[in-house]
Design an enzyme around this catalytic site. Structure first.
Site, PDB file in Angstrom:
ATOM      1  CD  GLU A 149      25.855  34.481   1.868  1.00  0.00           C
ATOM      2  OE1 GLU A 149      25.862  35.676   1.525  1.00  0.00           O
ATOM      3  OE2 GLU A 149      26.282  34.085   2.959  1.00  0.00           O
TER       4      GLU A 149
ATOM      5  CE  LYS B  16      32.499  41.450   4.129  1.00  0.00           C
ATOM      6  NZ  LYS B  16      32.263  40.522   3.037  1.00  0.00           N
TER       7      LYS B  16
ATOM      8  NE  ARG C 223      28.717  42.614   7.726  1.00  0.00           N
ATOM      9  CZ  ARG C 223      28.377  42.891   6.468  1.00  0.00           C
ATOM     10  NH1 ARG C 223      27.205  42.485   5.999  1.00  0.00           N
ATOM     11  NH2 ARG C 223      29.186  43.544   5.670  1.00  0.00           N
TER      12      ARG C 223
HETATM   13  N1  PLP Z   1      27.340  37.739   1.408  1.00  0.00           N
HETATM   14  C1  PLP Z   1      28.653  37.580   1.391  1.00  0.00           C
HETATM   15  C2  PLP Z   1      29.189  36.211   1.515  1.00  0.00           C
HETATM   16  C3  PLP Z   1      29.498  38.696   1.270  1.00  0.00           C
HETATM   17  O1  PLP Z   1      30.819  38.552   1.236  1.00  0.00           O
HETATM   18  C4  PLP Z   1      28.931  39.972   1.156  1.00  0.00           C
HETATM   19  C5  PLP Z   1      29.781  41.159   1.050  1.00  0.00           C
HETATM   20  O2  PLP Z   1      30.004  41.871   1.968  1.00  0.00           O
HETATM   21  C6  PLP Z   1      27.538  40.097   1.173  1.00  0.00           C
HETATM   22  C7  PLP Z   1      26.773  38.961   1.301  1.00  0.00           C
HETATM   23  C8  PLP Z   1      26.894  41.428   1.055  1.00  0.00           C
HETATM   24  O3  PLP Z   1      26.936  42.127   2.270  1.00  0.00           O
HETATM   25  P1  PLP Z   1      26.908  43.703   2.296  1.00  0.00           P
HETATM   26  O4  PLP Z   1      25.672  44.119   1.584  1.00  0.00           O
HETATM   27  O5  PLP Z   1      26.842  44.041   3.742  1.00  0.00           O
HETATM   28  O6  PLP Z   1      28.122  44.170   1.631  1.00  0.00           O
HETATM   29  C1  COI Z   2      31.821  43.200  -0.241  1.00  0.00           C
HETATM   30  O1  COI Z   2      30.826  43.251  -0.955  1.00  0.00           O
HETATM   31  O2  COI Z   2      32.241  44.187   0.374  1.00  0.00           O
HETATM   32  C2  COI Z   2      32.548  41.970  -0.040  1.00  0.00           C
HETATM   33  O3  COI Z   2      33.280  41.882   0.907  1.00  0.00           O
HETATM   34  C3  COI Z   2      32.411  40.886  -0.995  1.00  0.00           C
HETATM   35  C4  COI Z   2      33.732  40.403  -1.482  1.00  0.00           C
HETATM   36  C5  COI Z   2      33.493  39.123  -2.173  1.00  0.00           C
HETATM   37  C6  COI Z   2      34.414  41.393  -2.357  1.00  0.00           C
END
Ligand code: PLP
Ligand code: COI
Length: 341
Positions: free
Chosen positions: A220, A184, A82
Site C-alpha cells: 500500500e 492504525k 478497527r
Molecule cells: N492505509 C493506510 C496506511 C491508511 O492510513 C489509511 C487511512 O486510513 C488507509 C489505508 C485507508 O483506510 P480507510 O479506507 O479505512 O480510511
Molecule cells: C485517513 O485516510 O483517514 C488517514 O488516516 C490517512 C492519513 C494519512 C491522513
C-alpha cells in the site's frame, strides 16, 4: 444551524481548530464517563508512554452533508472495531465500540456548524485517537490512557484534487510480515515520514511499498490502499496481512460487485503485473479514490493507459458511486450511512 464562514471549496487537508472535542480518561482499570470540551490542549507527564514508546493508535473518518441536508457519517462501526483491534495489538485498553459511536455523534453534533455544506467538495474529518498518558520508563504498557476525538474541516488529501498522481516504488519498507502494518498505530506513520519527504524531494506524490519479506508484491502507500483495474475490467486490490484493512477499499469492492456488476477480488498482486493494469487508484478516507497515472520503479516508468489528465473510466464510476452513497444521492447498503440527529 448556521454554518461557519469558511471558504469550503478551497480547503486543503489541514488542521483547523473547531469548537468542541470529546475526551475520556482511563484510570484504575476503567474509562470515565467522557465529556465534550472546548479545551484543545492535552497536558500529560513528560514521561508519558506515548512520548517515550509511541503507545498511540488512531482512526480517520468523515462527516458529510447529504443532498437533503442531513448530517451523516460513513460506516463508523468499522472504525470503532478497527480501533479496538489496534488498541489490543498495542496492549491498550479498548474504548468500548458503542461508546466510540456515541462519542463520534457527540463531536459531530457539537461541531455541526463546521460540517461543510452539500456540494462544497469539503467534509468534516474526524480523528479519534488514544494514547498512554502516565509515566512509563521501563518498556511496558501505560496504566492510564486518554481517548479523544477532534474534528477539522478538510478538502482533498492530494493537492490538485483528482489529477492523477505519480508515485515511486519505495526502497524503504513500511511494515514487517508479523508486525503492526495491519493496525492504525502512529508508529507506522512515524517510520514513513522519511520515505515521504524523500519521495516529495524527488518529485513523487507518494510511495508504493512492497512486501518487506520478498519485495515482489504490492502492499500500500503511506496513507491509502491500492485499487487496480485490469485490462479486462476486473477490480483487484492487494491482499496482505501487513496492510491496513481500509474501510474505503472494502466498501469499493462491494460497490464494484453490487452496484456496477464488476468482478472484484482481493488477491496478491506482484509488482511485475502492474505494467499490465489499465487503471490504478489510492483509496482511503482522506484519499477517497485518488487516481495514479504513473508508477516509477527505479527509473522504469509504468504509465497507466488512463493517462495523466483524468481518472480512469472504472475508477471514476467507483468514485461517483461511493461519493453518491456517502452524500445521499445513491441509496446506500443497510447500515453504511449513519445519520447524526
Ligand atoms: N492505509 C493506510 C496506511 C491508511 O492510513 C489509511 C487511512 O486510513 C488507509 C489505508 C485507508 O483506510 P480507510 O479506507 O479505512 O480510511
Ligand atoms: C485517513 O485516510 O483517514 C488517514 O488516516 C490517512 C492519513 C494519512 C491522513
Amino acid at each position: 444551524m448556521e454554518k461557519k464562514n469558511i471558504d469550503w471549496a478551497n480547503l486543503g487537508f489541514g488542521y483547523i481548530k473547531t469548537d468542541y472535542r470529546y475526551v475520556s480518561n482511563y484510570k484504575n482499570g476503567a474509562w470515565d464517563e467522557g465529556v465534550i470540551t472546548e479545551d484543545d490542549k492535552v497536558v500529560i507527564s513528560e514521561c508519558a508512554g506515548v512520548l517515550q514508546y509511541a503507545q498511540t493508535v488512531f482512526e480517520g473518518m468523515k462527516a458529510y452533508t447529504t443532498t437533503d441536508g442531513r448530517t451523516v457519517v460513513f460506516r463508523p462501526d468499522l472504525n470503532a472495531k478497527r480501533m479496538a483491534e489496534s488498541a489490543a495489538r498495542l496492549e491498550m485498553p479498548v474504548f468500548p465500540e458503542d461508546r466510540f459511536l456515541d462519542a463520534v455523534k457527540q463531536v459531530v453534533k457539537a461541531n455541526e456548524a463546521y460540517v461543510p455544506p452539500f456540494g462544497s467538495g469539503a467534509t468534516l474529518y474526524l480523528r479519534p485517537y488514544m494514547f498512554g498518558s502516565n509515566p512509563v520508563i521501563g518498556v511496558k504498557p501505560a496504566d492510564e490512557y486518554q481517548f479523544r476525538i477532534f474534528a477539522t474541516p478538510v478538502g482533498p488529501y492530494f493537492k490538485g484534487g483528482v489529477k492523477p498522481l505519480t508515485i515511486r516504488v519505495s526502497d524503504f519498507d513500511r511494515a514487517a510480515p508479523n508486525g503492526t502494518g495491519h493496525i492504525k498505530a502512529g508508529l507506522n506513520y512515524a517510520m514513513s515520514l522519511h520515505a515521504i519527504v524523500d519521495a516529495h524531494n524527488q518529485g513523487y506524490d507518494e510511495n508504493m511499498y512492497l512486501d518487506a519479506a520478498t519485495r515482489t508484491y504490492v502492499e500500500e502507500t503511506g496513507g491509502a490502499n491500492f485499487l487496480f483495474v485490469t485490462k479486462d475490467g476486473k477490480v483487484v486490490t492487494p491482499k496482505s496481512n501487513s496492510i491496513l484493512p481500509s474501510i474505503t477499499r472494502r466498501s469499493l469492492i462491494q460497490v464494484a460487485q453490487e452496484y456496477l456488476g464488476l468482478e472484484a477480488e482481493e488477491r496478491e498482486i506482484p509488482l511485475e503485473e502492474v505494467k499490465d493494469m489499465a487503471e490504478c487508484g489510492l483509496c482511503g478516507t482522506a484519499a477517497v479514490i485518488s487516481p495514479v497515472g504513473k508508477i516509477v520503479d527505479h527509473g522504469k516508468e509504468i504509465c497507466l493507459p488512463s493517462g495523466m489528465t483524468e481518472m480512469g473510466p472504472i475508477t471514476k464510476k467507483l468514485y461517483d458511486t461511493l461519493t453518491g452513497i456517502q452524500m445521499g444521492t445513491i441509496k446506500a447498503p443497510e447500515g453504511w450511512v449513519v445519520e447524526i440527529k
